[in-house]
Design a protein around this motif. Structure first.
Motif, PDB file in Angstrom:
ATOM      1  N   LEU B 136     -16.914   6.086   8.153  1.00  0.00           N
ATOM      2  CA  LEU B 136     -15.842   5.158   7.802  1.00  0.00           C
ATOM      3  C   LEU B 136     -14.679   5.296   8.773  1.00  0.00           C
ATOM      4  O   LEU B 136     -14.507   6.335   9.402  1.00  0.00           O
ATOM      5  N   SER B 137     -13.878   4.222   8.856  1.00  0.00           N
ATOM      6  CA  SER B 137     -12.687   4.290   9.705  1.00  0.00           C
ATOM      7  C   SER B 137     -11.572   5.003   8.927  1.00  0.00           C
ATOM      8  O   SER B 137     -11.692   5.229   7.728  1.00  0.00           O
ATOM      9  N   GLY B 138     -10.498   5.318   9.636  1.00  0.00           N
ATOM     10  CA  GLY B 138      -9.387   6.035   9.011  1.00  0.00           C
ATOM     11  C   GLY B 138      -8.839   5.300   7.793  1.00  0.00           C
ATOM     12  O   GLY B 138      -8.611   5.891   6.743  1.00  0.00           O
ATOM     13  N   GLY B 139      -8.656   3.985   7.937  1.00  0.00           N
ATOM     14  CA  GLY B 139      -8.114   3.203   6.840  1.00  0.00           C
ATOM     15  C   GLY B 139      -9.037   3.212   5.636  1.00  0.00           C
ATOM     16  O   GLY B 139      -8.591   3.343   4.491  1.00  0.00           O
ATOM     17  N   GLN B 140     -10.338   3.098   5.917  1.00  0.00           N
ATOM     18  CA  GLN B 140     -11.308   3.110   4.815  1.00  0.00           C
ATOM     19  C   GLN B 140     -11.334   4.459   4.125  1.00  0.00           C
ATOM     20  O   GLN B 140     -11.413   4.543   2.899  1.00  0.00           O
ATOM     21  N   ARG B 141     -11.227   5.522   4.910  1.00  0.00           N
ATOM     22  CA  ARG B 141     -11.203   6.857   4.305  1.00  0.00           C
ATOM     23  C   ARG B 141     -10.006   7.001   3.378  1.00  0.00           C
ATOM     24  O   ARG B 141     -10.105   7.569   2.297  1.00  0.00           O
ATOM     25  N   GLN B 142      -8.877   6.456   3.837  1.00  0.00           N
ATOM     26  CA  GLN B 142      -7.686   6.568   3.001  1.00  0.00           C
ATOM     27  C   GLN B 142      -7.871   5.784   1.709  1.00  0.00           C
ATOM     28  O   GLN B 142      -7.428   6.208   0.648  1.00  0.00           O
ATOM     29  N   ARG B 143      -8.573   4.660   1.775  1.00  0.00           N
ATOM     30  CA  ARG B 143      -8.875   3.909   0.556  1.00  0.00           C
ATOM     31  C   ARG B 143      -9.753   4.720  -0.386  1.00  0.00           C
ATOM     32  O   ARG B 143      -9.570   4.689  -1.596  1.00  0.00           O
ATOM     33  N   VAL B 144     -10.727   5.410   0.186  1.00  0.00           N
ATOM     34  CA  VAL B 144     -11.596   6.228  -0.655  1.00  0.00           C
ATOM     35  C   VAL B 144     -10.766   7.311  -1.351  1.00  0.00           C
ATOM     36  O   VAL B 144     -10.916   7.566  -2.549  1.00  0.00           O
TER      37      VAL B 144
END
Lengths: 323, 357
Positions: B136-144
């Motif tokens: 995942l990208s950084g933004g997606q990781r933060q969403r997780v």
């Protein structure tokens, strides 16, 4: 590359030009490509390592394979080709079978115990804050002891007259007779071998634990109250690469590197003591002067260990998550 | 969902002679979004981690809802935390990452599935549920990481600089998302950041910390308009408020020999705070030598000197600014601070203005 000085000094090197073509082929990553002016230079750098591998591994291996098909005269007066007889002899011998069984048992015990205890100590030492360095140094220092010395120290502990462990066993009503009783000797061998290997596993597990990100541990602290759950669900899976590496190394250790310990413990002892396959190779070859038979055994051992390692990589490594 | 209260909370590290955090009193209402802001080393992260239970609390009392949580394990405190570097479990899929906390709390399979699905719909994580974090990208990781907090439906969210590892553009959009999400869920939130812009835009109330102590608590605009000290004044607002040495004589405040305004019955040296946006380049006013100009497009920040003191002015005019200019000051927008303590001084003029408002 077309006009290197080597071409002028060695004009008709067909092999060399082929080497050069292979060497100067475009690599996908230019940053990783190292330029040498002469195609021989890299080989020169490789030479010491290659020499070690060839002289101490490939050459003896080939020798072992060849001599495993011969029966050698004990006094060196020639040898006779016997085909696979040495192999069939070894594989059908009941003594060989029982040694193989013991080796398997020994491997499982030594690997399991030294990995288990090493991990336990690492987990505990990782939590120590005050005096952590002292703990770690004390735990690691055993690793600096050479295996024969470890064997000697072990023998002192298990000595029938002065050994404290013999006294301890006597306290519990067991007459520990290392070197005479088969299973007593096996117990001593396993104990000493495990003791010697724990520091190695400890170092790797500890560094493995310390590479688990603090924030991931903290996230787990919020998600799960039970420390055991956190260990099983988060820490252990993240340690898996370390554990897998150690498993391979420990099995090899139990198979081969315990030789000096076994030698110190069972050498000059009477009775039928447990030994591993490696030690039997040595006994048959150098004590029994049966070079052919011992070579056949060592070839079998080589195949078994290779197969074991391949199996581990194929079936276990798949479950390992590399971060 | 619950209110949160910190009463006289402090922490001294073993072996440390000075408390890292001390005398913190904050009452946080149910559903409120509180931002702790301050420079690095001010104790804001320590304070958050004390609420989470990741650091011990040596003084005072932390309450979540009606429970005093000082000695409870982090897992017992009914909080969820979002870390700066996401702290996802790398060997678990996105789904398992979100479900793990619930699973350990004995939630039923149906509940877990329902909540994970709901959170992933909210955060648009649906297509990634079976991926591992590294894909995942950084933004997606933060969403997780956010999803992991949301599914738990905790009493409070704790955010530890969650946007610091994202690039500038993503940071702005995630900031809005966090705000929207928090409004929608109505969960009490405590958010730590060193970015004053993030603090201003997110907070219901801001808590400005300096050296382990609270400098000021208040709504973002209140803090912007009435900074309680020179520290807050220089920390909140961009460009930073210019702080200049001025003097009050005969009831008039003078800067480098120029009378700015009538203040009332005060005297002696004073620190004068001027926000760049309250000043303008004009025909009349203080003489300033322009040193350099930062073009921002819609406006420009003009840095210059008055006597030996530096000053920033925002200019929106068309013409280029250089050399000697004059700066007009709105006498109602002066901030005065004590020269020794740095505390705000309320002038009569200001009080009068507030009464008028």
């Amino acid at each position: 590359m077309t006009d290197s000085p080597l071409r002028t000094t060695l004009p008709n090197g067909a092999l060399l030009s082929r080497l050069r073509a292979w060497y100067s082929a475009d690599t996908p990553n230019p940053a990783k490509r190292v330029q040498f002016d002469r195609p021989l230079t890299p080989w020169l750098f490789l030479l010491p390592q290659l020499a070690v591998v060839v002289i101490f591994f490939y050459w003896p291996s080939v020798q072992a394979v060849t001599s495993s098909f011969y029966i050698e005269d004990p006094f060196g007066f020639g040898s006779t080709f016997v085909g696979t007889e040495n192999y069939t002899d070894a594989l059908t011998s009941s003594q060989y079978a029982s040694t193989a069984m013991f080796t398997a048992f020994f491997c499982v015990m030594v690997t399991g115990l030294s990995l288990g205890i090493g991990l336990l100590l690492a987990v505990k030492a990782d939590k120590v804050i005050r005096g952590a360095a002292t703990y770690k140094t004390l735990l690691i220092s055993v690793y600096a002891i050479a295996p024969p010395v470890a064997g000697l120290i072990g023998m002192m502990f298990f000595d029938m007259h002065i050994g404290p462990l013999t006294d301890l066993a006597a306290f519990f009503g067991h007459d520990l007779r290392v070197g005479i009783n088969y299973w007593d000797t096996a117990f001593a061998l396993i104990t000493i071998s495990v003791w010697k290997q724990i520091p190695y596993n400890f170092i790797f597990f500890l560094s493995g634990l310390q590479s688990v990100p603090v924030s991931v541990r903290e996230a787990a602290l919020i998600d799960a109250q039970s420390g055991w759950r956190r260990f099983c669900d988060v820490t252990l899976p993240l340690l898996a690469p370390t554990a897998f590496f150690l498993l391979v190394i420990n099995i090899t250790y139990a198979m081969f590197d315990t030789f000096p310990i076994i030698d110190v413990v069972v050498k000059d002892k009477p009775a039928n003591n447990p030994i591993t396959l490696v030690y039997k190779v040595y006994l048959d070859g150098f004590k029994g002067n049966d070079i052919g038979g011992s070579s056949a055994q060592s070839v079998i051992l080589m195949v078994v260990v290779a197969a074991l390692t391949v199996l581990q990589f194929r079936f276990l490594e798949r479950r390992v998550h590399y971060g | 969902m619950a209110h949160l209260s910190l009463r006289n909370v402090g922490k001294t590290y073993a072996g440390g002679n000075q408390p890292a955090v001390c005398g913190i009193n904050i009452e946080i209402a149910d559903g409120e979004f509180i931002v702790l802001v301050g420079p690095s080393g001010c104790g804001k992260s320590t304070l958050l981690r004390m609420v989470a239970g990741l650091e011990t609390t040596t003084d005072g009392e932390i309450r979540i809802g009606e429970r005093v949580v000082n000695t409870l394990d982090p897992a017992e405190r009914d909080i969820a935390m979002v870390f700066q570097n996401y702290a996802l479990y790398p060997h678990m899929t996105v789904r398992d990452n979100m479900a793990y906390g619930l699973k350990n709390r004995g939630a039923s399979k149906a509940t877990i599935t329902e909540r994970v699905n709901e959170a992933s719909r909210m955060l648009e994580l649906g297509p990634y549920l079976d991926r591992k974090p590294r894909a995942l990208s950084g933004g997606q990781r933060q969403r997780v990481a956010m999803g992991r907090a949301i599914v738990r439906q905790p009493a409070a969210f704790l955010f530890d600089e969650p946007l610091s590892n994202l690039d500038a553009k993503l940071r702005v959009s995630m900031r809005m998302e966090i705000r929207k999400l928090q409004k929608r869920l109505g969960t009490t939130s405590l958010y730590v950041t060193h970015d004053q812009l993030e603090a201003m835009t997110l907070a219901d109330r801001l808590v400005v910390l300096n050296q382990g102590k609270i400098e000021q608590i208040g709504a973002p605009l209140e803090i912007y308009r009435k900074p309680a000290s020179t520290f807050v004044a220089s920390f909140i607002g961009a460009p930073a408020m210019s702080l200049l040495d001025a003097f009050i004589e005969n009831g008039a405040i003078t800067l480098e020999g120029h009378v700015l305004a009538q203040i009332g019955n005060m005297a002696g040296p004073v620190t004068l705070g001027l926000r760049a946006e309250d000043l303008r380049i004009a025909k009349e006013g203080l003489p300033m030598m322009v040193e350099h100009v930062e073009e921002l497009g819609a406006q420009r920040i003009v840095h210059g000197t008055i006597g030996a003191q530096t000053l920033a002015v925002i200019d929106t005019g068309e013409a280029a600014v250089q050399g000697a200019v004059r700066v007009a000051i709105d006498p109602d927008r002066l901030h005065l601070f004590d020269t020794t303590t740095g505390q705000r001084i309320e002038s009569k003029r200001q009080t009068a203005r507030e009464l008028a408002l």
